[in-house]
Design a protein around this motif. Structure first.
Motif: not given
Ligand SMILES: [Mg+2]
Length: 324
Positions: A74-76, A145-147, A210-214
Motif C-alpha cells: 500500500s505504501d508503494l 509524493t505527498r508534496r 497517500v495511503d490511508i493507514s491511520d
Molecule cells: Mg503510508
C-alpha cells in the motif's frame, strides 16, 4: 537461531513469492544480490506489525502474513511504484509449524499475485511481531509524493472508508460471523487489498497521493502539511460501504469514515484538467474512485455538508455501533 529454525526457513520461506530475473541471489546467503532496473529509482519502505497492537493476537496466521506484506505494498502504491522485492523479519513466541506455514501461505499468495520475490529475512523467538521491507521501482521523476497538491485540485479516495475499524470492533466482540456483511468488514481488517494498479495508473494524473493507514483525516493531513495547502471536504460524499451503513449507527458514520484506520485505500489529488480520466482508470483497475473535496490555498482541513454548513466529527470511538 537453532537448527530447527533454519529448517523452518528452508521449508516455508526459501521459495516464497515469484521468481524474478533481477534476483541474482535470494534467500539463503548473508545478503541477497539484486539487479536494479536501469533508468528507474528504487522506492523502499518498511512496516512493523506487533501482535496485540497492530493486529489481534488471535488473527488467523494466513491473514497476518497477507497483511504484513499488504501494508507495505500500500505504501508503494501511494508512491506509484511497481513492487519487486521484499524482506521479512518474523518473531514468533513458539516454533508452531502450522502457524508459520499458514503465515507463509498468506504472505506468498499476495507476493505471487503482485510478482514479488521474497529475497531475505530472519526468524526469531519472542513476542509476535512481523517486519516487512518492500522495494519497488518507479521511473525517475514520476513518483507520487505527498508534496504536490495544489489549490483547485480535486481530493479523491479509492474504495470505501471506515470498514476495517468497524471490522475490528466486530472481531473483538466475537461478532465476525454474524452474516455476509460482518464477514466482509472483518476481511477488510485482516486482508486489506493494496491499490497497486491504481497507484501505477495515477502516475499519469495525480499531483499527490497517500495511503490511508491511520484514517483519512490524519493521512490527508500529512498531504496538506507537506504541500502547504488546506482542503475542504464534502462529508456527504464520503464513500461508505453498504456493510458499514448496516452495522454502524448513523451518527457514527462521519467519525468512522474520517478516523477509521487500516483501510489501505488511496487518497490523492488530481488537477481539474485530469478529472475526466478518472472514470476510465476506475473501471480499468476495478476500484471505485470518489471525488470528496477540493484543495484550498490554506486553512487546514475543513469539513462541510453538501449545503456548505459546517460538519463536526463526533468523539473518536469505534466501539459505538448498532447491530440492529
Ligand atoms: Mg503510508
Amino acid at each position: 537461531m537453532s537448527a530447527s529454525e533454519f529448517e523452518l526457513i528452508q521449508r516455508h520461506f526459501s521459495e516464497l513469492g515469484s521468481r524474478r530475473d533481477d534476483v541474482l541471489l535470494g534467500v539463503g546467503d548473508d545478503a541477497a544480490l539484486l539487479q536494479p532496473t536501469p533508468g528507474e529509482v528504487l522506492a523502499l519502505c518498511v512496516d512493523t506489525l506487533v501482535g496485540g497492537v497492530h493486529f489481534p493476537q488471535d488473527a488467523p496466521a494466513d491473514s497476518v502474513g497477507h497483511k504484513a506484506l499488504a501494508v507495505n505494498l500500500s505504501d508503494l502504491a501511494a508512491m506509484g511504484a511497481r513492487p519487486a522485492w521484499a524482506t521479512l523479519s518474523l518473531t514468533v513466541p513458539t516454533a508452531d509449524e502450522d502457524w508459520i506455514a499458514a503465515f507463509a501461505r498468506g504472505f506468498g499468495d499476495l507476493a505471487r499475485y503482485h510478482g514479488i520475490a521474497l529475497v531475505g529475512g530472519d526468524l526469531t523467538r519472542g513476542p509476535l511481531s512481523v517486519s516487512v521491507q518492500a522495494a519497488g521501482f518507479v521511473p525517475r521523476g514520476r513518483a507520487l509524493t505527498r508534496r504536490g497538491a495544489r489549490p483547485g485540485d480535486a481530493v479523491c479516495v479509492s474504495g470505501t472508508l471506515g470498514d476495517a475499524a468497524l471490522g475490528l470492533c466486530l472481531w473483538r466482540d466475537g461478532r465476525a460471523d454474524l452474516d455476509e456483511d460482518s464477514r466482509w468488514l472483518v476481511d477488510r481488517l485482516h486482508r486489506p487489498v493494496p491499490r497497486v494498479s491504481l497507484g501505477l495508473a495515477l502516475r499519469d494524473c495525480a499531483t499527490s497521493a497517500v495511503d490511508i493507514s491511520d484514517g483519512l483525516a490524519q493521512d490527508l493531513g500529512h498531504v496538506l502539511q507537506a504541500s502547504g495547502v488546506g482542503a475542504q471536504l464534502d462529508v456527504d460524499r464520503l464513500p461508505l460501504s453498504t456493510a458499514l451503513v448496516q452495522y454502524a449507527a448513523r451518527e457514527d458514520h462521519l467519525t468512522q469514515a474520517m478516523g477509521g484506520g487500516d483501510d489501505y485505500e488511496l487518497c490523492f489529488t488530481v488537477p481539474r484538467s485530469c478529472l475526466h480520466k478518472l472514470d476510465a482508470i476506475a473501471s480499468r483497475v476495478g476500484v471505485q474512485i470518489t471525488r470528496i473535496g477540493t484543495i484550498q490555498p490554506d486553512g487546514g482541513l475543513e469539513l462541510v455538508h453538501a449545503d456548505r454548513s459546517p460538519a463536526r466529527l463526533g468523539k473518536a470511538g469505534y466501539t459505538h455501533f448498532d447491530a440492529s
